[in-house]
Write an enzyme that holds these catalytic residues in place. Structure first.
Site, mmCIF file in Angstrom:
data_model
loop_
_atom_site.group_PDB
_atom_site.id
_atom_site.type_symbol
_atom_site.label_atom_id
_atom_site.label_comp_id
_atom_site.label_asym_id
_atom_site.label_seq_id
_atom_site.Cartn_x
_atom_site.Cartn_y
_atom_site.Cartn_z
ATOM 1 N N PRO A 163 28.647 63.019 91.080
ATOM 2 C CG PRO A 163 29.525 61.173 92.305
ATOM 3 C CD PRO A 163 29.777 62.612 91.839
ATOM 4 C CG ASN A 164 24.184 59.399 91.809
ATOM 5 O OD1 ASN A 164 23.898 58.802 90.761
ATOM 6 N ND2 ASN A 164 24.901 58.962 92.632
ATOM 7 N NE ARG A 212 20.830 61.847 94.818
ATOM 8 C CZ ARG A 212 21.924 62.334 95.126
ATOM 9 N NH1 ARG A 212 22.608 62.921 94.409
ATOM 10 N NH2 ARG A 212 22.350 61.683 96.092
ATOM 11 C CE1 TYR A 233 20.940 65.970 97.990
ATOM 12 C CE2 TYR A 233 19.707 64.083 97.479
ATOM 13 C CZ TYR A 233 20.781 64.805 98.220
ATOM 14 O OH TYR A 233 21.962 63.830 98.725
ATOM 15 C CG ASN A 247 27.338 69.326 95.347
ATOM 16 O OD1 ASN A 247 27.691 68.201 95.896
ATOM 17 N ND2 ASN A 247 25.977 69.556 95.448
ATOM 18 C CB ALA A 295 28.744 60.029 96.822
ATOM 19 C CG HIS A 322 30.411 61.815 102.082
ATOM 20 N ND1 HIS A 322 30.403 62.806 102.830
ATOM 21 C CD2 HIS A 322 29.395 61.885 101.210
ATOM 22 C CE1 HIS A 322 29.193 63.485 102.452
ATOM 23 N NE2 HIS A 322 28.824 62.994 101.467
ATOM 24 C CG ASP A 348 45.625 63.974 96.825
ATOM 25 O OD1 ASP A 348 45.694 64.592 97.748
ATOM 26 O OD2 ASP A 348 46.142 62.809 96.384
ATOM 27 C CD GLU A 359 32.872 70.522 100.902
ATOM 28 O OE1 GLU A 359 33.973 70.980 101.437
ATOM 29 O OE2 GLU A 359 32.377 69.559 101.434
ATOM 30 C CG HIS A 368 27.607 69.626 100.430
ATOM 31 N ND1 HIS A 368 27.826 68.477 99.445
ATOM 32 C CD2 HIS A 368 28.800 69.929 101.068
ATOM 33 C CE1 HIS A 368 29.325 68.361 99.707
ATOM 34 N NE2 HIS A 368 29.782 69.128 100.716
ATOM 35 C CG LEU A 369 21.678 70.965 96.028
ATOM 36 C CD1 LEU A 369 21.168 69.680 95.302
ATOM 37 C CD2 LEU A 369 20.965 72.206 95.788
ATOM 38 C CB SER A 370 21.412 68.171 101.868
ATOM 39 O OG SER A 370 22.720 67.248 101.518
ATOM 40 N NE ARG A 408 21.134 63.517 103.530
ATOM 41 C CZ ARG A 408 21.377 63.345 102.189
ATOM 42 N NH1 ARG A 408 22.135 64.439 101.591
ATOM 43 N NH2 ARG A 408 21.086 62.207 101.523
ATOM 44 N NE ARG A 441 24.073 61.218 103.038
ATOM 45 C CZ ARG A 441 24.069 60.693 101.490
ATOM 46 N NH1 ARG A 441 24.716 61.047 100.834
ATOM 47 N NH2 ARG A 441 23.117 59.762 101.472
HETATM 48 C C1 DQA Z 1 25.241 66.266 98.260
HETATM 49 C C2 DQA Z 1 25.535 65.545 99.743
HETATM 50 C C3 DQA Z 1 26.201 64.292 99.609
HETATM 51 O O1 DQA Z 1 26.265 63.600 100.941
HETATM 52 C C4 DQA Z 1 25.485 63.410 98.468
HETATM 53 O O2 DQA Z 1 26.116 62.371 98.376
HETATM 54 C C5 DQA Z 1 24.803 64.107 97.475
HETATM 55 C C6 DQA Z 1 24.639 65.655 97.382
HETATM 56 C C7 DQA Z 1 24.491 67.709 98.453
HETATM 57 O O3 DQA Z 1 24.432 68.506 97.328
HETATM 58 O O4 DQA Z 1 23.749 67.822 99.341
HETATM 59 O O5 DQA Z 1 25.059 63.421 96.182
HETATM 60 O O6 DQA Z 1 26.566 66.815 98.041
#
Ligand code: DQA
Length: 146
Positions: free
Chosen positions: A9-10, A17, A22, A73, A76, A79, A86, A97, A99-101, A106, A110
């Site tokens: 999501p997002n 963002r 990001y 990725n 959110a 978390h 599952d 897995e 993540h950009l950040s 953070r 997270r």
């Molecule tokens: C994220 C880190 C997550 O905490 C956050 O909710 C995201 C992006 C990242 O790619 O850094 O939406 O997964």
């Protein structure tokens, strides 16, 4: 070799963002970057994004059935989604897995990843390079097997 890059999501609205976290990128930048890196690595990369937990779980079921390697990725959902955890646990091929950040640097909420325990490995904190490193890891693993 077909590889999926699944984004939660997002991430489809990276343009809106926080750019200090990001980077100054759009989802389309991310998508084209992954497809291009895939080509360099000999991978046929398909990039998906959904804001829906249900849709992501259905993609994970399909990937498990078809044994498709994944860079994932969960955004959110990372978390708190035990349902996604599952579904990831059912995967047969490697899953990284991504993540950009760096979530560990953070907010405290997270710092927990409910999926980390069921993935092959985790890469975070390098922006788009996180995705490249994940694709490189998948390419190396797939190559070793064949
Ligand atoms: C994220 C880190 C997550 O905490 C956050 O909710 C995201 C992006 C990242 O790619 O850094 O939406 O997964």
């Amino acid at each position: 070799m077909n590889v999926w890059v699944i984004n939660g999501p997002n991430l489809g609205r990276l343009d809106l963002r926080d750019h200090s976290i990001y980077g100054d990128i759009t989802f389309n930048t991310l998508k084209e970057f992954c497809i291009g890196k895939g080509k360099e690595l000999g991978l046929d990369v398909e990039v998906k994004q959904s804001d829906s937990e249900t849709e992501i779980i259905h993609w994970l079921h399909e990937a498990a059935d078809k044994k498709i390697p994944i860079a994932f990725n969960p955004a959110a959902f990372t978390h708190y989604s035990y349902a996604i955890r599952d579904a990831v646990a059912m995967l047969k091929a490697p899953v990284i897995e991504v993540h950009l950040s760096n979530p560990l640097s953070r907010e405290e909420f997270r710092h927990v990843s409910v999926v980390s325990g069921v993935v092959t490995g985790t890469i975070g904190g390098f922006g788009l390079l996180s995705y490249e490193l994940a694709l490189r890891a998948l390419a190396a693993m797939v190559d070793k097997k064949s």
